[in-house]
Design an enzyme around this catalytic site. Sequence first.
Site, mmCIF file in Angstrom:
data_model
loop_
_atom_site.group_PDB
_atom_site.id
_atom_site.type_symbol
_atom_site.label_atom_id
_atom_site.label_comp_id
_atom_site.label_asym_id
_atom_site.label_seq_id
_atom_site.Cartn_x
_atom_site.Cartn_y
_atom_site.Cartn_z
ATOM 1 C CG ASP A 143 -2.028 1.084 1.078
ATOM 2 O OD1 ASP A 143 -2.228 1.592 -0.047
ATOM 3 O OD2 ASP A 143 -2.643 1.428 2.100
ATOM 4 C CG HIS A 186 -3.435 -0.148 9.009
ATOM 5 N ND1 HIS A 186 -4.396 0.804 8.768
ATOM 6 C CD2 HIS A 186 -2.401 0.182 8.198
ATOM 7 C CE1 HIS A 186 -3.977 1.654 7.838
ATOM 8 N NE2 HIS A 186 -2.752 1.297 7.471
ATOM 9 C CD GLN A 254 -2.787 -1.344 4.265
ATOM 10 O OE1 GLN A 254 -3.707 -1.536 3.457
ATOM 11 N NE2 GLN A 254 -2.163 -0.182 4.359
ATOM 12 N NE ARG A 284 -0.657 11.731 5.281
ATOM 13 C CZ ARG A 284 -1.258 10.547 5.136
ATOM 14 N NH1 ARG A 284 -0.944 9.535 5.919
ATOM 15 N NH2 ARG A 284 -2.170 10.373 4.200
ATOM 16 C CG ASP A 286 -2.260 6.425 7.242
ATOM 17 O OD1 ASP A 286 -2.409 7.059 6.185
ATOM 18 O OD2 ASP A 286 -2.552 5.220 7.367
ATOM 19 C CD GLU A 328 -5.298 10.188 5.428
ATOM 20 O OE1 GLU A 328 -5.757 10.008 4.295
ATOM 21 O OE2 GLU A 328 -5.256 9.279 6.278
ATOM 22 C CG HIS A 392 -0.331 9.373 -1.162
ATOM 23 N ND1 HIS A 392 -0.621 10.357 -0.251
ATOM 24 C CD2 HIS A 392 -0.707 8.208 -0.585
ATOM 25 C CE1 HIS A 392 -1.131 9.805 0.835
ATOM 26 N NE2 HIS A 392 -1.198 8.508 0.666
ATOM 27 C CG ASP A 393 -4.417 8.370 -0.521
ATOM 28 O OD1 ASP A 393 -3.834 7.344 -0.907
ATOM 29 O OD2 ASP A 393 -4.500 8.695 0.680
ATOM 30 N NE ARG A 517 -4.748 4.137 -3.256
ATOM 31 C CZ ARG A 517 -4.443 3.778 -2.014
ATOM 32 N NH1 ARG A 517 -4.541 4.658 -1.039
ATOM 33 N NH2 ARG A 517 -4.051 2.558 -1.740
#
Length: 649
Positions: A143, A186, A254, A284, A286, A328, A392-393, A517
């Site tokens: 990922d 995760h 994950q 960050r 996540d 995020e 990036h997403d 992505r």
Amino acid sequence: MSYAADSGVCLDRILASTDLSGLSKKDATTFTRRLKEHFPRLFDKYTYVYGHQYDCYFHLQKLVEILRDGLKSRKPALKKLDNERLKNPLWYRDEQQVGMACYVDLMGPTLNDLHDKIPYFKSLGVTYVHLMPLYDAPKGDSDGGYAVSDYRKVNPTLGTVKDLEKLASALQKEGINLVLDFVFNHTSDEHAWAKAALAGEKQFQGYYYLFDDRTIPDQYEHTLREIFPQVRRGSFTFNEQIEKWVWTTFNSFQWDLNYSNPEVFNAITSEMLFLANIGSAALRLDALAFIWKELGTNCENQEKAHVLIQAFNCCLQIVAPAVVFKSEAIVHPDEVLKYIEKDECQLSYNPLLMALLWNSLATRKTRLLTRSMKKSFSISENCTWVNYVRCHDDIGWTFDDAVANELGINAFDHRHFLNQFYTGRFEGSFANGVPFAENPSNGDCRVCGSLASLCGLEGALKSNDSKGIDDAVKRMMLLYGITFSIGGIPLLYSSDEVGKLNDYSYRLDDTKKHDDRWVNRIAVTRADTELALGNTSPANPTETASLHVFNGLRKMIAIRKQNAIFGQSSTQILDADNHHCFAFLRENTQGHKLLVICNFSEHPQTIQRSLLATLKGASSRDLLTDETVEMNASPLLLEPFQQMWLLAD
Ligand code: GLC
Ligand code: GLC
């Protein structure tokens, strides 16, 4: 108040049995002082979540030991930074701040190579570099690094922790902050905790959500959103080895951590402090919306998720107060706001602004943007937005359906339109995007693509359309211009700054082709940076456009940095009297005023000069062109995609 519930008594008892002899005298004093200040809050949060468990106090005591060890391993230079930041806590609201997010391998390709990129960052004006996850991760699909196998080990293909520390201090010396990911919802299924769980160790099985059969997963799944329906339906994965269902919100490798177990909170705190101690200025957080699960809910944005993040924040205040959290939360706008507080996340991505900028570009209309920003832009003065255009997403259309309804927009249909538009399926669309995570059950879909391709550069270059190329560059300037001026830290996504087109090569890679992505995870090569820095000349239309984008952004960033109004100022969203235009007013305590007006259409637009009255001056100066704008009667003309940054004289 009962004896056990008194945080003062609790702290005294914990301190009485905590060995501080490993700390220097100065550290021991700092530690006890900070504990006195922050422990009451930490105690409240911790006992709120874990107080009903018989061993809560045992774990709380252990947590204090983890904090002690965190302070012990914090380097002197970082302790110095802690003191400086405590004196200047709102550094992140400064006009000097400009961020960039990049992948080490796509920019480096190793950590050591990034030292050579410092002049590039500086030439653009970047003061904060977010290095996308660079930790040890499974080979093949990880990922994009968001499946972490070891928080304390850098992915060997990128370098070592020593290299990372070296880079952090080199950046720091140049006035650039390092931002790292704290991927704490995760771990990968190859993390030592997961491996122990797989080996049957009960203690570590308790770190995750494992179920013997589908009974409980089925109950949860009634109300869960599917995040990656293209890779697997539902939120659970059957593991053959242990014959159990594992909670996997994202990819099957994950594994969601189980925060109802205080041991998990403690263990991950220790990992968090390790990352803080590498020398990161911000972490960050996540996928933070997903960390608490509650049956019968969508298991996003739960109250206890907030309480846990506040508890993590207390831990940072005690050990590494220079470090701030960046949220995020790519969720409903009302929920995004709930993470933003000095005591929770000081910084937050602004997904609503991002999505609505794209919306206005497609529709050439600004009413949804204006109405939504009026409702949701204002946040605590102690916090700040991180405004971005691409990342990036994927782009998710996270606007508020109720606000859309007020304007007579059907949210479902409108999202469908946006997906069609940005994937180029809508007739007349300028965009070359790729659909992402189409959900066959509910028709949901998101969009991927690079800034340049979504703005029309890819199509225009292909058809040799010079006006199209020009318009695409203007669209990019418009979107980024708003992130530079509206208030908050603008965050560039690396490869945007040189207008790179979609990279379709992921479709040939078995580990990537199922995840679109990757189309917007694009390398910035040496040739790109040399061109941008003016060391080579453009050799074709693509390179010419790339240079225009770079120079345009660089100029706007320089203007931002020269004017305090872009820093600690308030923002008021205005009604422009033209529905293709978006306007806002910035004001600071020194009496400076800035009016920004933007035209989202490819046609010239007029604005009544009465809007200029908000500046309360006889004239103003457009910082972008350096031209004086008078307050006379004839309407103001904005060229296609033009924005004005009008500073009151
Ligand atoms: C965040 C990341 C995304 C990742 C997900 C799971 O949303 O930005 O790339 O897939 O979290 O870690
Ligand atoms: C994020 C978001 C989701 C996003 C995904 C990453 O946490 O909630 O909308 O698309 O994970 O791609």
